[in-house]
Every structure is written in structure tokens, then in C-alpha cells.
Design an enzyme around this catalytic site. Structure first.
Site, PDB file in Angstrom:
ATOM      1  N   ASP A  51      43.300  26.691  47.848  1.00  0.00           N
ATOM      2  CA  ASP A  51      43.507  26.028  46.570  1.00  0.00           C
ATOM      3  C   ASP A  51      42.158  25.827  45.886  1.00  0.00           C
ATOM      4  O   ASP A  51      41.294  25.109  46.384  1.00  0.00           O
ATOM      5  CB  ASP A  51      44.187  24.671  46.805  1.00  0.00           C
ATOM      6  CG  ASP A  51      44.508  23.953  45.503  1.00  0.00           C
ATOM      7  OD1 ASP A  51      45.608  24.156  44.981  1.00  0.00           O
ATOM      8  OD2 ASP A  51      43.641  23.195  45.008  1.00  0.00           O
ATOM      9  N   TYR A  56      36.507  23.230  39.912  1.00  0.00           N
ATOM     10  CA  TYR A  56      35.858  22.965  41.193  1.00  0.00           C
ATOM     11  C   TYR A  56      34.549  23.733  41.364  1.00  0.00           C
ATOM     12  O   TYR A  56      33.734  23.375  42.211  1.00  0.00           O
ATOM     13  CB  TYR A  56      36.770  23.338  42.364  1.00  0.00           C
ATOM     14  CG  TYR A  56      38.109  22.647  42.414  1.00  0.00           C
ATOM     15  CD1 TYR A  56      38.380  21.505  41.664  1.00  0.00           C
ATOM     16  CD2 TYR A  56      39.119  23.142  43.235  1.00  0.00           C
ATOM     17  CE1 TYR A  56      39.614  20.890  41.708  1.00  0.00           C
ATOM     18  CE2 TYR A  56      40.357  22.533  43.295  1.00  0.00           C
ATOM     19  CZ  TYR A  56      40.610  21.411  42.527  1.00  0.00           C
ATOM     20  OH  TYR A  56      41.841  20.821  42.599  1.00  0.00           O
ATOM     21  N   LYS A  86      43.565  27.069  38.801  1.00  0.00           N
ATOM     22  CA  LYS A  86      44.073  26.171  37.763  1.00  0.00           C
ATOM     23  C   LYS A  86      43.329  26.344  36.441  1.00  0.00           C
ATOM     24  O   LYS A  86      42.129  26.640  36.424  1.00  0.00           O
ATOM     25  CB  LYS A  86      43.952  24.712  38.231  1.00  0.00           C
ATOM     26  CG  LYS A  86      44.582  24.463  39.590  1.00  0.00           C
ATOM     27  CD  LYS A  86      44.393  23.026  40.052  1.00  0.00           C
ATOM     28  CE  LYS A  86      44.765  22.882  41.514  1.00  0.00           C
ATOM     29  NZ  LYS A  86      43.713  23.406  42.413  1.00  0.00           N
ATOM     30  N   HIS A 119      46.017  22.475  35.008  1.00  0.00           N
ATOM     31  CA  HIS A 119      45.358  21.497  35.878  1.00  0.00           C
ATOM     32  C   HIS A 119      45.687  20.045  35.494  1.00  0.00           C
ATOM     33  O   HIS A 119      45.921  19.204  36.359  1.00  0.00           O
ATOM     34  CB  HIS A 119      43.843  21.721  35.847  1.00  0.00           C
ATOM     35  CG  HIS A 119      43.126  21.167  37.032  1.00  0.00           C
ATOM     36  ND1 HIS A 119      41.906  21.634  37.444  1.00  0.00           N
ATOM     37  CD2 HIS A 119      43.447  20.180  37.905  1.00  0.00           C
ATOM     38  CE1 HIS A 119      41.510  20.961  38.515  1.00  0.00           C
ATOM     39  NE2 HIS A 119      42.418  20.066  38.797  1.00  0.00           N
TER      40      HIS A 119
END
Length: 317
Positions: A51, A56, A86, A119
Site C-alpha cells: 500500500d 507517502y 492513491k 486518498h
């Protein structure tokens, strides 16, 4: 020997989804080599679902780890992995979504992802490098336009499935009201101290799988706390079962029929997090966990600032 992780079938998706994902968000952010090494270790012990997200900063590390895993023979093909990424709110404009998905694929060195999620249920009108943000750069999501562009990502073969993240019951219903392809997944905060009963019930009725992030309360992060890992109730159950408190919390989420996104770059904890499939909680255990006080950990206001409609969104369940 690697642990075999159970899978679930997603709506409008021809690929099974492993119910345990390794999360790749870290606080403070890890460098590329550290993240890549952790992903390779995770593949060795049995993880096949990873994920990530544009936000990130880990997409490139995931991509490089996949290339290396193939080169080392840890996996035979990319198809053996399930990759979730996302859409960041700065790209949550209908005209920007397909290009944003393609940019993530370039970072990942992939032709497609298995799951592409919105997201957060907001749009940022400019690229932001830090949060919170000023009120004028954040606005409600154009759900109809954005979801049509998410559907286009699937039609183009850029992703096998599409979904949402951090969407309340109302927002989930709003997506369903305009969707030709309903969301396969809603990824939300869920754990024994934020059980999401109402949202889980709705998603079950509508055929949407829940993925739980922060299943251990995101301890040791800026937004998490130790209410799970230091819970007396969970500790008593763990001691009685010969398990860790973390394993009890993860097993509880699994027994709710929910997919897990756990994050640890520690090899031994990676293994421990997978050791939840060959035992069960008792009815008394479940009743004790059901009575735990409920407190939401992650709020949009804590990310973007206490703006009017953001506080309204946080008040929704």
C-alpha cells in the site's frame, strides 16, 4: 517458509486482493533504500500486497523493490503482487486524474496498479508541500466529475480496481449515487478503539470492502497514540492466548471481515503481524473489545487545519 495470506474478491476486478497489506508510509519519512529493503524483506516473509500513495513519497521505492524482487527470483512475475496507490488532493480535479495515475505508474515502473484510491475527500487547488493549508486552497470534492475520471483510469487499464479512502457514510453514498463502477474499497482508520460500525455496515450492504489503516493506532507517529498497544483489555486477552497485544488487535480487525494495512519495517514484527490466521478470539474476547471507549485518531482538521467544511466532514461517521 513464507506465510500464505488469505485473499478476497473485489467487485469489478479480476484479481484477488490479499487481506494483509504492508503499508509504506513512515514517520519520519524513510529514505528510498530503507523503504526498498523493508519491502524486499516483506516479500521474503510472505507479503504480496503493498500500500503506497503519491503523498507517502514511497512509490519509487516500491517500484525499485519490485524490479529487484523479480531479479532475485523472490517473485516470478509482477502479477503475483497487489499494488495499491492513491490520488493526492492536489490532483483531485477531473482533468488531472488520469495524468496523476500515469505519473504514479511511472514512479512505480508499472503498466497498471491493482487498486487506485481517492486518498481524501477534498481538493487542493494548488500543490502544497506542507500542511496545514490556508482556507482558500482547499475545497469540497467534485464527486461526480472526480469519480468519472477514476472510472476512466479503469477503462484505460491503468488500474484493475478503483476505490475511496477516508470517506464517511454520506460521502460513500454520494459516490454510489453517481457511479457506473462502484468503489471496490473504502480505506479508513479502523481498530479496536475506532471500530467504524456504521460505515462497515453500509459498505457490507453495498459490496464495498473496508481496508483498515492504523489497525494498531499508529503508535510512534505524529497522529497516532498508544491506546491499543498499551490497552489493559487487549493485554489481558493477549496473555491468555499467548499472543502479543498487536496480534490481538489485528486478529480482531480480521475477524470483522476487514482488510488490514499494517506498517512495520522491522523484520520480526512483519512476521508477527502475519501470525494471526491460525487462531481465533473467543466470544468473551469479542465482547470485551466491543466495549472499549471509541475515539477517532485521524482527523482532516489535524491535516489541513480547522476550516469550516473540514470540521463538518470530521463530524460525519
Amino acid at each position: 517458509m513464507a506465510i500464505i495470506i488469505p485473499t478476497v474478491s473485489l467487485s469489478n476486478c479480476d484479481k484477488a486482493m490479499p487481506i494483509m497489506a504492508m503499508g509504506t508510509s513512515s514517520y519520519p519519512p524513510a529514505d528510498l533504500e530503507t523503504t526498498k529493503a523493508a519491502i524486499l524483506e516483506a516479500i521474503k516473509v510472505g507479503y504480496r500486497h503493498f500500500d503506497t500513495a503519491f503523498a507517502y513519497g514511497s512509490e519509487k521505492a516500491v517500484g525499485e523493490a519490485i524490479v529487484e524482487a523479480l531479479g532475485l527470483g523472490l517473485i516470478e512475475s509482477r502479477d503475483q503482487l497487489f499494488i495499491t496507490t492513491k490520488l493526492w488532493p492536489s490532483f483531485a480535479d477531473p482533468a488531472q486524474i488520469v495524468p496523476a495515475c500515469k505519473a504514479s505508474l511511472q514512479n512505480l515502473q508499472l503498466e497498471y496498479v491493482d487498486l487506485y484510491l481517492i486518498h481524501l475527500p477534498v481538493r487542493l487547488t494548488e500543490m502544497v508541500r506542507k500542511t496545514p493549508v490556508e482556507r482558500e486552497v482547499i475545497e469540497p470534492l467534485d464527486i461526480k466529475g472526480v469519480w468519472e475520471s477514476m472510472e476512466e483510469c479503469k477503462h484505460l487499464g491503468l488500474t484493475k480496481a478503483i476505490g475511496i479512502s477516508n470517506f464517511s457514510c454520506r460521502l460513500t453514498q454520494e459516490v454510489l449515487s453517481v457511479a457506473k463502477i462502484p468503489p471496490a474499497v473504502n480505506q479508513v482508520e479502523m481498530n479496536p478503539v475506532w471500530q467504524q460500525k456504521k460505515l462497515r455496515e453500509l459498505c457490507r450492504e453495498k459490496g464495498i470492502h473496508i481496508t483498515a489503516y492504523s489497525p494498531l493506532g499508529a503508535n510512534n507517529t505524529a497522529w497516532g497514540d498508544n491506546r491499543i498497544v498499551e490497552s489493559d483489555v487487549l493485554a489481558r486477552i493477549a496473555n491468555a492466548r499467548g499472543k502479543t497485544t498487536a496480534q490481538v488487535a489485528l486478529r480482531w480487525v480480521y475477524e470483522q471481515g476487514v482488510i488490514l494495512a499494517t506498517k512495520s519495517f522491522n523484520k520480526e514484527r512483519m512476521k508477527e503481524n502475519l501470525q494471526i490466521f491460525d487462531w481465533a478470539l473467543t466470544q468473551q474476547d469479542l465482547q470485551s473489545i466491543d466495549q472499549l471507549p471509541q475515539v477517532k485518531g485521524v482527523t482532516l482538521a489535524s491535516i489541513f487545519g480547522p476550516h469550516d467544511f473540514i470540521l463538518d466532514l470530521d463530524a460525519e461517521i
